[in-house]
Design an enzyme around this catalytic site. Structure first.
Site: not given
Ligand code: GLU
Length: 397
Positions: A98, A138, A208, A210-211, A213
């Protein structure tokens, strides 16, 4: 120590005990393989940037990049730890990572956002790549930002590398269905859950918009669920007969808040706060924004039969214990894994030079989500969270 990391540690403690992990195994889930922490320049300003490569035993590190004022190292560590567990729960051959920048992207112009995104890649490009570490979006990031990042990565390395990032725009090699994937995946989980327990009227409240929700609300409505409340950071709206999600979304996309959008469409409803939303008398509650929103302060007032965690880490470990008695929680590491699953599909398509139809992507996603749900369900004597962690521990070790 930040609350999210504290919460992560408590959950790992619990999982280590239940799965009888050795000290070395437990350490693998507490100490990331690599922490990159750096400054990202933008004009004469500098922002804190991070990439944590938590665990890569199952494949390249995988996980999103968050642009948010609350981002710090502890948060990124926790989120990358959860990615490690999530990729194991849905059994994709990738590890956990992350990253992010401590910045409010809403305060930047498009040009500044592009420069910041490109400068971020300059700091990490030597450490990432299709077989090393594959970032995605994210909270606060999207396919446009990923497109800039891929372009910058290719410039710096001097070769085409579409599989270096996922959730690109479709014209730049993104997978069809990736935009909807997290919400869509959540709806498959909801469908599977409804076959196991009686969800009564099928009323749903989504925190939420956003995308994640919004896509979930659209997909759940299509399945016949009644979305009676939604909210964004400025508040929420309740309408007992069910909200017109598509209309609210199209207004919200033009920059209007959820309250402003919903008020015009459903005159008979009422404005609520985000706090009110959690305690509504609904069958399913869906936190789909940030972490630590279900706490000991509101857990006692929650009435939902089921909670589907589309946010990462929305429930604190203590609240989790309180809720165990009355609500069935589908944990984040399973419920929101649709996003990373389609990211994996995108990576496969890029590597093979293929382009799958949305129908094919959704069929594969449905199969993955429902299979993982069943694999977790059979272990659920101590709740679905412990079951998901136990399954991940088996796959990781
Ligand atoms: N940010 C998303 C998650 O928390 C997707 C991560 C990804 O597609 O690598 O799962």
């Amino acid at each position: 120590m930040n609350k999210t990391w504290q919460n992560y540690l408590k959950l790992i403690d619990r999982a280590a005990q239940k799965s009888n992990l050795t000290d070395k195994q437990k350490r693998d889930l507490i100490e990331p393989d690599r922490i990159l922490e750096f400054e990202v320049p933008l004009g004469d300003k500098k922002y804190r940037g991070f990439r944590v490569q938590f665990n890569g035993t199952r494949g390249p590190y995988k996980g999103g990049l968050r642009f948010h004022p609350q981002v710090d190292l502890d948060e990124v560590k926790a989120l990358s730890g959860w990615m490690t567990i999530k990729t194991a729960v849905v059994d994709i051959p990738m590890g956990g990572g992350k990253g992010g920048i401590e910045v409010d992207p809403k305060k930047l112009t498009k040009k500044e956002l592009e420069e910041l995104s490109r400068n971020f890649v300059r700091e990490i490009y030597k450490h990432i790549g299709p077989d090393k570490d594959v970032p995605a979006p994210d909270v606060g990031t999207n396919s446009q930002i990923i497109d800039w990042m891929v372009d910058e990565y290719e410039k710096l390395t001097g070769k085409k590398a579409p599989a270096s990032f996922t959730a690109k725009s479709i014209k730049n090699g993104g997978s069809k269905g990736r935009l909807e994937a997290t919400g869509q995946g959540g709806s498959y989980v909801l469908e599977a859950l409804a076959k196991k327990i009686d969800l009564k009227e099928g009323t749903v409240a989504v925190q939420g918009f956003g995308n994640v929700g919004a896509q979930f609300a659209l997909a759940a409505k299509k399945l016949g669920f009644k979305i009676v409340a939604v909210s964004d950071s400025s508040g929420g709206y309740y309408f007992k007969d069910g909200l017109d999600i598509a209309k609210i979304k199209s207004r919200k996309d033009k920059g209007v808040s959820v309250i402003e959008a919903a008020k015009k469409i459903h005159e008979g409803g009422r404005e609520i706060t985000n706090d009110d939303l959690f305690t509504l008398n609904v069958d399913v509650l869906v936190p789909a924004a940030l972490e630590n929103v279900i706490t000991t302060d509101n857990a006692k007032e929650i009435k939902a039969k089921a909670i589907i965690e589309l946010a990462n880490g929305p429930t604190t470990a203590k609240a989790d214990q309180i809720l165990k008695e009355k609500s069935l929680i589908v944990p984040d590491v399973l419920a929101n894994a649709g996003g990373v699953t389609v990211s994996y599909f995108e990576w496969v398509q890029n590597k093979k030079g293929e382009s799958w139809s949305k129908k094919e992507v959704f069929e594969k996603l449905e199969e993955k989500m429902k299979k993982s749900f069943e694999e977790v369900w059979v272990k659920k004597e101590n709740g679905l969270r412990d079951a998901a962690y136990a399954l991940a521990m088996e796959r990781l070790f």
